[in-house]
Motif scaffolding. Sequence first.
Motif, mmCIF file in Angstrom:
data_model
loop_
_atom_site.group_PDB
_atom_site.id
_atom_site.type_symbol
_atom_site.label_atom_id
_atom_site.label_comp_id
_atom_site.label_asym_id
_atom_site.label_seq_id
_atom_site.Cartn_x
_atom_site.Cartn_y
_atom_site.Cartn_z
ATOM 1 N N VAL A 76 0.815 -1.221 0.000
ATOM 2 C CA VAL A 76 0.000 0.000 0.000
ATOM 3 C C VAL A 76 0.852 1.278 0.000
ATOM 4 C CG1 VAL A 76 -2.091 -1.026 0.990
ATOM 5 C CG2 VAL A 76 -0.317 -0.126 2.512
ATOM 6 N N VAL A 77 2.100 1.159 -0.428
ATOM 7 C CA VAL A 77 2.983 2.329 -0.509
ATOM 8 C C VAL A 77 2.503 3.240 -1.632
ATOM 9 C CG1 VAL A 77 5.321 3.040 -1.178
ATOM 10 C CG2 VAL A 77 5.006 1.225 0.481
ATOM 11 N N CYS A 78 2.487 4.531 -1.371
ATOM 12 C CA CYS A 78 2.114 5.516 -2.385
ATOM 13 C C CYS A 78 3.185 5.507 -3.480
ATOM 14 C CB CYS A 78 2.014 6.903 -1.752
ATOM 15 S SG CYS A 78 1.814 8.240 -2.949
ATOM 16 N N SER A 79 2.784 5.212 -4.697
ATOM 17 C CA SER A 79 3.751 5.130 -5.794
ATOM 18 C C SER A 79 4.369 6.493 -6.112
ATOM 19 C CB SER A 79 3.098 4.527 -7.040
ATOM 20 O OG SER A 79 1.990 5.301 -7.442
ATOM 21 N N ASP A 80 3.614 7.576 -5.888
ATOM 22 C CA ASP A 80 4.158 8.911 -6.147
ATOM 23 C C ASP A 80 5.240 9.273 -5.123
ATOM 24 O OD1 ASP A 80 2.520 9.253 -8.366
ATOM 25 O OD2 ASP A 80 0.932 10.215 -7.196
ATOM 26 N N CYS A 81 4.999 9.004 -3.845
ATOM 27 C CA CYS A 81 6.010 9.255 -2.821
ATOM 28 C C CYS A 81 7.243 8.392 -3.096
ATOM 29 C CB CYS A 81 5.464 8.952 -1.429
ATOM 30 S SG CYS A 81 4.294 10.169 -0.799
ATOM 31 N N ASP A 82 7.031 7.135 -3.439
ATOM 32 C CA ASP A 82 8.125 6.219 -3.717
ATOM 33 C C ASP A 82 8.973 6.725 -4.891
ATOM 34 O OD1 ASP A 82 9.441 3.779 -2.989
ATOM 35 O OD2 ASP A 82 8.596 2.849 -4.793
ATOM 36 N N ALA A 83 8.326 7.230 -5.925
ATOM 37 C CA ALA A 83 9.045 7.748 -7.099
ATOM 38 C C ALA A 83 9.901 8.957 -6.723
ATOM 39 C CB ALA A 83 8.055 8.106 -8.194
ATOM 40 N N VAL A 84 9.394 9.841 -5.866
ATOM 41 C CA VAL A 84 10.160 11.014 -5.454
ATOM 42 C C VAL A 84 11.403 10.577 -4.675
ATOM 43 C CG1 VAL A 84 10.140 13.073 -3.982
ATOM 44 C CG2 VAL A 84 8.191 12.584 -5.448
ATOM 45 N N ILE A 85 11.261 9.601 -3.809
ATOM 46 C CA ILE A 85 12.379 9.129 -3.014
ATOM 47 C C ILE A 85 13.451 8.484 -3.891
ATOM 48 C CG2 ILE A 85 13.059 7.383 -1.303
ATOM 49 C CD1 ILE A 85 10.520 8.118 0.209
ATOM 50 N N LYS A 86 13.024 7.777 -4.914
ATOM 51 C CA LYS A 86 13.973 7.062 -5.768
ATOM 52 C C LYS A 86 14.673 7.963 -6.778
ATOM 53 C CE LYS A 86 11.898 2.586 -5.157
ATOM 54 N NZ LYS A 86 11.156 1.479 -5.730
ATOM 55 N N THR A 87 14.266 9.222 -6.890
ATOM 56 C CA THR A 87 14.925 10.111 -7.858
ATOM 57 C C THR A 87 16.078 10.836 -7.237
ATOM 58 O OG1 THR A 87 13.381 11.915 -7.390
ATOM 59 C CG2 THR A 87 12.922 10.478 -9.292
#
Length: 87
Positions: A76-87
């Motif tokens: 249930v991780v927010c994909s948008d938050c995850d994408a910001v962290i991975k950039t």
Amino acid sequence: MGEIVVVYELDKPMAKRSSLGIPAGEERPVRKVHAAPSSTGPRTLCGKDTFAMETAYWKPSEHPGAPWHPAEYASVVCSDCDAVIKT
């Protein structure tokens, strides 16, 4: 990126189910897991307001090498938050 905190977006409290005897608001499962900057503003990395969210006890800084979120909430991780962290 600076330090982050993990916050939980919870489901809305359930309406009272008198036939089952379950009180209203008894269980509020985690709907989404978000990341938010620890030092700036009341918004998640994806832009949601954190006012009604619950701060997790999980601190990414205490778990080097682990994902930024608790493993049990990976689905249930927010994909948008995850994408910001991975950039």
